[in-house]
Write a protein that holds these residues in place. Sequence first.
Motif, PDB file in Angstrom:
ATOM      1  N   ASP A 322    -104.401 -53.269  34.160  1.00 32.93           N
ATOM      2  CA  ASP A 322    -105.569 -52.648  34.854  1.00 32.93           C
ATOM      3  C   ASP A 322    -105.978 -51.868  34.554  1.00 32.93           C
ATOM      4  O   ASP A 322    -105.377 -50.613  34.524  1.00 32.93           O
ATOM      5  CB  ASP A 322    -104.579 -52.533  35.667  1.00 32.93           C
ATOM      6  CG  ASP A 322    -105.721 -51.709  37.095  1.00 32.93           C
ATOM      7  OD1 ASP A 322    -106.887 -51.605  36.981  1.00 32.93           O
ATOM      8  OD2 ASP A 322    -105.732 -51.213  38.744  1.00 32.93           O
ATOM      9  N   GLY A 323    -106.789 -51.266  33.294  1.00 35.95           N
ATOM     10  CA  GLY A 323    -107.233 -51.244  32.265  1.00 35.95           C
ATOM     11  C   GLY A 323    -108.074 -49.933  33.397  1.00 35.95           C
ATOM     12  O   GLY A 323    -107.808 -48.542  32.910  1.00 35.95           O
ATOM     13  N   LYS A 324    -108.189 -50.203  34.671  1.00 38.21           N
ATOM     14  CA  LYS A 324    -108.997 -48.674  35.202  1.00 38.21           C
ATOM     15  C   LYS A 324    -107.882 -47.783  35.691  1.00 38.21           C
ATOM     16  O   LYS A 324    -108.814 -46.502  36.196  1.00 38.21           O
ATOM     17  CB  LYS A 324    -109.585 -49.397  36.904  1.00 38.21           C
ATOM     18  CG  LYS A 324    -111.120 -50.278  36.279  1.00 38.21           C
ATOM     19  CD  LYS A 324    -111.392 -50.871  37.589  1.00 38.21           C
ATOM     20  CE  LYS A 324    -112.793 -51.622  36.379  1.00 38.21           C
ATOM     21  NZ  LYS A 324    -113.736 -52.030  37.820  1.00 38.21           N
ATOM     22  N   ALA A 325    -107.065 -48.061  36.310  1.00 35.93           N
ATOM     23  CA  ALA A 325    -105.784 -47.662  36.282  1.00 35.93           C
ATOM     24  C   ALA A 325    -105.086 -46.449  35.234  1.00 35.93           C
ATOM     25  O   ALA A 325    -104.704 -45.531  35.931  1.00 35.93           O
ATOM     26  CB  ALA A 325    -104.544 -48.453  37.275  1.00 35.93           C
ATOM     27  N   GLN A 326    -104.923 -47.600  34.254  1.00 34.22           N
ATOM     28  CA  GLN A 326    -104.669 -46.575  32.805  1.00 34.22           C
ATOM     29  C   GLN A 326    -105.494 -45.482  32.868  1.00 34.22           C
ATOM     30  O   GLN A 326    -105.167 -44.463  32.495  1.00 34.22           O
ATOM     31  CB  GLN A 326    -104.000 -47.352  32.070  1.00 34.22           C
ATOM     32  CG  GLN A 326    -103.108 -48.275  32.230  1.00 34.22           C
ATOM     33  CD  GLN A 326    -102.667 -48.907  30.765  1.00 34.22           C
ATOM     34  OE1 GLN A 326    -103.077 -48.957  30.293  1.00 34.22           O
ATOM     35  NE2 GLN A 326    -102.356 -50.265  31.076  1.00 34.22           N
TER      36      GLN A 326
END
Length: 613
Positions: A322-326
Amino acid sequence: MRRIALLLVLVLAMSTTPGVAAADGLWFDDSTITVADGAFRDRHGREVVLRGFNVSGTAKLAEHRGLPFASTADARASAVAMRRLTGANAVRFLVTWAWVEPQPRRIDQGYLDAVAEQVTAFTDQGIRVYLDFHQDLYSRYLFNRDSWYTGDGAPEWVVRAGGYPKESCGLCVHWGQNMKNNVAVTAAVHDFWHNHEVATSAGPIRIRDEFLWQAGEAMRRLKSSLSARAFRLVLGVNPLNEPYAGRYDQGQDGVAWERDLLMPFYRQFRQRMDEAGWADKPAFVEPLVFWNQNVDFFAEPGGFPAVPTLGDRYVFNSHFYDGKAQSGLLKPGKAGDGEYTADFNRIRDRAGALGTAAIVSEFGHPVAGFTSDKNPSVLKAMYQALDSRLPGARWWSGAAGSGPVLSGSQWHWDVNYGRHHELMNDNPDKVRTEGDAMNDEHFSAVRLDDGGDPVLTVEGRVVDRLFPRAVAGRTMAFTYEDRARDGAAVLSWNRVPDTMPAVRALVGTGRFGVLVWQGNGVAAPTELHLPSSFSPASTAVVSDLGATTGLPAYTGVEPVAVAPEPGASGVHRLLLSTSDSRVHFALVADGAAAGSVAAARAELTAWVNATFG
């Protein structure tokens, strides 16, 4: 001689007779795993689910010469710890071209023998292994001594012969941006796919051809170095980690690149596997790394839509993070129920369209750093998406659409976490000791405590979970409510319906799982891994096969029983024995809170008949 002959007869009986335990497990434990009918299957026709971790550790680094562990003893201790702490039954084991072939046309047999020893440390625990020819940003030798980033993969002699421009990623805030922004990286990767010829001390060499040659030599050596049993527990090979084009040719996009360059490479790799004696093992092939990204900057079309089929000799092998969460900015909150069902269902659906099994060979979230507070919820949501196509809120009403269960390998398992001594890009002034010691990452699910014992860095309830490790037939539905803890909060996303009061009373606030499957009449039982905190004496099972609190030991005749997992002591599995093609169900809970198992059985029977009848 007579005594030896008698001993041999006893050993053979123990290894082939149902209900009698062999020294390394039960009669059905050592079966070869292949792909058939869109699933991993053993020789008994059971549907196998693979769960575990990437055994990466120091494999990306130079401090221990590209091996995941400093020694074979460390590998053994780590394998035992993984078994006890998580119940893992499979690992993805990193190997690297630079260490296989440090000089042109010269294979480092010592490195490969050390790989074989460390692989055996896991197969000795009954943990299956698939190899991964790993690369990140093509090669560490592309990067300057003072660079912000580093890579791994291709040998130094390949990079030097390529004559690439000085690397720079500009204003990159994440190492992965090098894949698109760093001209040295993109040029080198482009050369690889176009099989560029370079001059070496061994004469002219074409880069991609050389990679395939060294891979074939490595597989041949490993097969000869491993025992017959260890090799039987080797699942196959991931030909190349996270493939990407570098840069596209005129008029090309990700779909065309996969069709015209990536798949031909995989077919060539498949041929090398066959020639090296790996013909009965699948190739775990990855699509374009950007195909299933949830950050628009990285996302590109892919996933083999232009490839008509893969079939049983390949596995559709994808990653998901999850690039958004990272980022912390694109998704400021935490993950919730059903957060990743669409992403993981996309992987399921692509595998189904390609006629093969699927695995998510990398997923995870940082355990330290400014977004690490999301770790419990993100990991819970990812495992939930592996388990079922449905969020918890819709599982009971929509369970007929729940399956299949996905296999997966979390990134990653490194007992050296926070204890490294890596000279980044061989620079003695840039010694990396913290975290993974690779590009400031912090993903390891394990570390050593002050006493030198392995301990988890993540919520134990998320990673040591109930899962169907082998199903005698076809999984129709599965769910597991792990009640993971996020600080003081307990994350409960699957609520038993009010229409099933006896089941709700039995489960209470404890953890529970439900499996529904259609039998295929085989003798080998259906198996579920029991988390270490599920005591066999207090675990409740409510099934059409029986209803009980407290599990008897398996002798081969009980329909519901418990048996040890192969390897470390104290790790258990639930065995559910059937020999028909009917629909069966089992609810498993970590202790009956209250109420009647008989009443719960009646409610579950009615629900199964209404949902799957």
